[in-house]
Design a protein around this motif. Sequence first.
Motif: not given
Length: 150
Positions: A6-24
């Motif tokens: 089920t799509f939710d904001r946690n999936m977006i957070k997981n994506y961003l957390d996988s981009k280790q050099s990105w600050k969000y």
Amino acid sequence: MSTVQTFDRNMIKNYLDSKQSWKYLQDQNGNFVVEFARDEDTGCELSLWMTVEGENKSIYAVRVYSDKRISKKDWGRAMKLCNEWNAHKRWGKAFLHINNPDTDTTAQILVEEEIDLETGIHQELLNDFTNTVFVSANNFWTEAHQKGGF
């Protein structure tokens, strides 16, 4: 094989957390944003926004904003640039966003894609979708900088 979730904001957070050099950052509405420094190829600074929208919170929208403001005298040229991009590229949709054409003196170009995820998605596809939109926005701005002088 990945499992559809089920799509939710946690999936977006997981994506961003996988981009280790990105600050969000996450705003008060739960939307995520990544701000990128000025790039010489694109000639601008880009902001990647990832939002959850719709009545059922099942629409995933990825929008890329630029710090460039398009003056009113250049709106026609900017629309032509967007139309040419959209006619030849499959992703992302580029358009000139004008809040109020009667009073605004500047506008901005957005590159975006939206997808309805009411039936779910697996993490890898969400990651790929997001990457595709961001890469296409970078490509758009690189072309705009080189060809259109924006």
